[in-house]
Design an enzyme around this catalytic site. Structure first.
Site, PDB file in Angstrom:
ATOM      1  N   GLU A  91     -17.798 -14.308  38.159  1.00 37.00           N
ATOM      2  CA  GLU A  91     -17.470 -14.050  39.558  1.00 37.00           C
ATOM      3  C   GLU A  91     -17.661 -15.308  40.389  1.00 37.00           C
ATOM      4  O   GLU A  91     -18.508 -16.148  40.091  1.00 37.00           O
ATOM      5  CB  GLU A  91     -18.382 -12.946  40.107  1.00 37.00           C
ATOM      6  CG  GLU A  91     -17.915 -11.571  39.684  1.00 37.00           C
ATOM      7  CD  GLU A  91     -18.952 -10.484  39.918  1.00 37.00           C
ATOM      8  OE1 GLU A  91     -18.542  -9.331  40.117  1.00 37.00           O
ATOM      9  OE2 GLU A  91     -20.158 -10.771  39.884  1.00 37.00           O
ATOM     10  N   CYS A 346     -26.444 -13.152  47.021  1.00 35.66           N
ATOM     11  CA  CYS A 346     -27.299 -13.794  46.019  1.00 35.66           C
ATOM     12  C   CYS A 346     -27.978 -12.769  45.132  1.00 35.66           C
ATOM     13  O   CYS A 346     -28.569 -11.807  45.615  1.00 35.66           O
ATOM     14  CB  CYS A 346     -28.402 -14.587  46.713  1.00 35.66           C
ATOM     15  SG  CYS A 346     -27.859 -16.152  47.317  1.00 35.66           S
TER      16      CYS A 346
HETATM   17  N1  SAH Z   1     -29.709 -19.898  38.775  1.00 35.97           N
HETATM   18  C1  SAH Z   1     -29.808 -20.553  40.020  1.00 35.97           C
HETATM   19  C2  SAH Z   1     -28.633 -20.319  40.927  1.00 35.97           C
HETATM   20  C3  SAH Z   1     -28.039 -18.946  40.963  1.00 35.97           C
HETATM   21  S1  SAH Z   1     -29.008 -17.649  41.635  1.00 35.97           S
HETATM   22  C4  SAH Z   1     -31.088 -20.211  40.713  1.00 35.97           C
HETATM   23  O1  SAH Z   1     -31.773 -19.307  40.262  1.00 35.97           O
HETATM   24  O2  SAH Z   1     -31.427 -20.892  41.669  1.00 35.97           O
HETATM   25  C5  SAH Z   1     -28.747 -17.863  43.383  1.00 35.97           C
HETATM   26  C6  SAH Z   1     -29.956 -17.520  44.247  1.00 35.97           C
HETATM   27  O3  SAH Z   1     -30.111 -16.100  44.359  1.00 35.97           O
HETATM   28  C7  SAH Z   1     -31.273 -18.025  43.723  1.00 35.97           C
HETATM   29  O4  SAH Z   1     -32.005 -18.606  44.778  1.00 35.97           O
HETATM   30  C8  SAH Z   1     -31.928 -16.750  43.230  1.00 35.97           C
HETATM   31  O5  SAH Z   1     -33.298 -16.860  43.111  1.00 35.97           O
HETATM   32  C9  SAH Z   1     -31.480 -15.789  44.284  1.00 35.97           C
HETATM   33  N2  SAH Z   1     -31.626 -14.369  43.966  1.00 35.97           N
HETATM   34  C10 SAH Z   1     -31.643 -13.766  42.757  1.00 35.97           C
HETATM   35  N3  SAH Z   1     -31.775 -12.428  42.911  1.00 35.97           N
HETATM   36  C11 SAH Z   1     -31.836 -12.197  44.244  1.00 35.97           C
HETATM   37  C12 SAH Z   1     -31.931 -11.011  45.045  1.00 35.97           C
HETATM   38  N4  SAH Z   1     -31.958  -9.794  44.498  1.00 35.97           N
HETATM   39  N5  SAH Z   1     -31.972 -11.167  46.390  1.00 35.97           N
HETATM   40  C13 SAH Z   1     -31.901 -12.379  46.970  1.00 35.97           C
HETATM   41  N6  SAH Z   1     -31.776 -13.520  46.274  1.00 35.97           N
HETATM   42  C14 SAH Z   1     -31.750 -13.426  44.919  1.00 35.97           C
END
Ligand code: SAH
Ligand code: SF4
Length: 354
Positions: A91, A346
């Site tokens: 996605e 996110c």
């Molecule tokens: N793998 C990388 C980038 C993709 S995740 C990383 O972890 O940074 C993108 C962002 O979404 C990251 O900051 C991650 O921690 C956050 N994230 C994951 N699950 C989430 C949720 N349920 N609510 C808000 N942010 C979340």
């Protein structure tokens, strides 16, 4: 067996041209066709000699992702489900804002091996990493989707979709350079951000790169036990080491890293968590003498995911965190989540058809 031309970086394209007895100019032409003109086939590349097109057709495979599903949020955010050459799904999300801004959140892997507790992507495990072209193509697919009635260009891109970008470092860097290339997508380096869960060696490498790409780290807690719970695969990593890597990154790159902090009610929104976060930013308490970090903190209320019954911190609590950080002199922003109604925010990307 034909090889995927979009797995090559700029130097790889030049080597390909040389191996076919062509000049580097042909490699630049080919890159423009692939990424600036979004060619679907070698036959379209009419300013390449016919014999070269025939050889490319024989030796290389060229694939453009298929949009198999699209969701449009009430706030204008669009989530596209793409199918890749091997049938895998990923996605990407297009987020319009202001007059002329279009940000693309793109994926770097099919699934993710990191298994972070609150992330929908982490549930599925890792299938494979994406190629350079598969990362860049997501920007082009989104730009095409928004180019009705007028052409639009992508102004910002964030590697914050599915996958851990730094677990696919070389292909990612090659993609960032092609996105940055003025002959191709021409997106300024500062508008190209990468978010990592905190892979230390790659944070070091990223700080050494000559371009001014932007770094974000998913911190989510400055309390070791809480971070270990949220990011189980990194539970052997001391937070003091992560902080040192970020201090070195800032010194080397001259750039301020961003700390992502998704606030979960009762988990990381307590007073103790706030204190630890303030200490992490200031180099105090458990983080004494670690050097100046000068980070920007991005607070995000947790986005709700199916597999957990955790709740986001209240708006009031998010505000309190923001105010406490700001009064301690930390630059802080509260990120309004976009596309929550279409599960495009996110942590919500799962690449399943719905
Ligand atoms: N793998 C990388 C980038 C993709 S995740 C990383 O972890 O940074 C993108 C962002 O979404 C990251 O900051 C991650 O921690 C956050 N994230 C994951 N699950 C989430 C949720 N349920 N609510 C808000 N942010 C979340
Ligand atoms: Fe992977 Fe990032 Fe999700 Fe963690 S938060 S599982 S690193 S995509």
């Amino acid at each position: 067996m034909p090889f995927d031309v979009k797995a090559l970086d700029a130097a790889g394209l030049r080597r390909l041209a040389t191996s076919l007895g062509q000049s580097h100019y042909r490699a630049s032409q080919l890159a423009r066709w692939l990424y600036a003109r979004r060619a679907r086939s070698f036959d379209e590349m009419t300013d390449l000699p016919k014999s070269l097109r025939a050889t490319l057709n024989e030796q290389c495979a060229l694939f453009y992702p298929l949009v198999v599903q699209r969701h449009v949020s009430e706030d204008g955010t669009r989530k596209l489900l793409l199918q890749l050459s091997d049938g895998a799904f990923v996605e990407c999300v297009g987020i319009p804002s202001g007059e002329n801004r279009l940000t693309v959140c793109y994926s770097t892997q099919v699934g993710c091996a990191m298994g972070c507790l609150m992330c929908a992507t982490g549930r599925s495990g890792l299938t494979r990493s994406l190629t350079t072209g598969e990362m860049l193509d997501q920007l082009n697919v989104v730009a095409e989707d928004f180019s009705e009635p007028d052409q639009v260009r992508v102004t910002n891109a964030v590697a914050m979709g599915q996958g851990e970008p730094f677990a696919n470092y070389d292909a990612l860097l090659a993609a960032l350079r092609l996105m940055n290339d003025p002959e191709l997508l021409g997106i300024g380096a500062r508008r190209l951000s990468v978010s990592t869960c905190g892979l230390l060696r790659q944070i070091g490498r990223f700080g050494d790169e000559p371009e001014q790409f932007t770094l974000a780290v998913s911190l989510h807690s400055a309390v070791q036990a809480t971070r270990d719970l949220l990011l189980p695969r990194l539970s052997a990593q001391p937070l003091t080491d992560l902080r040192s890597a970020l201090v070195r990154y800032r010194l080397k790159s001259g750039r301020r890293p961003t700390l992502e902090f998704a606030l979960v009610k009762g988990i990381n929104d307590t007073d103790q968590e706030l204190e630890a976060l303030l200490a992490f930013c200031a180099g105090a308490g458990a983080y004494l003498d670690g050097g100046i970090l000068d980070a920007h903190v991005n607070l995000i209320p947790l986005n709700v995911v199916d597999h957990l019954n955790w709740k986001p911190a209240t708006a009031g609590r998010v505000k309190e965190f923001g105010a406490a950080l700001a009064s301690a002199g930390v630059e802080v922003s509260v990120r309004a989540s976009r596309g929550g109604d279409i599960a495009a925010a996110c942590g919500q990307l799962a690449a399943t058809k719905k």
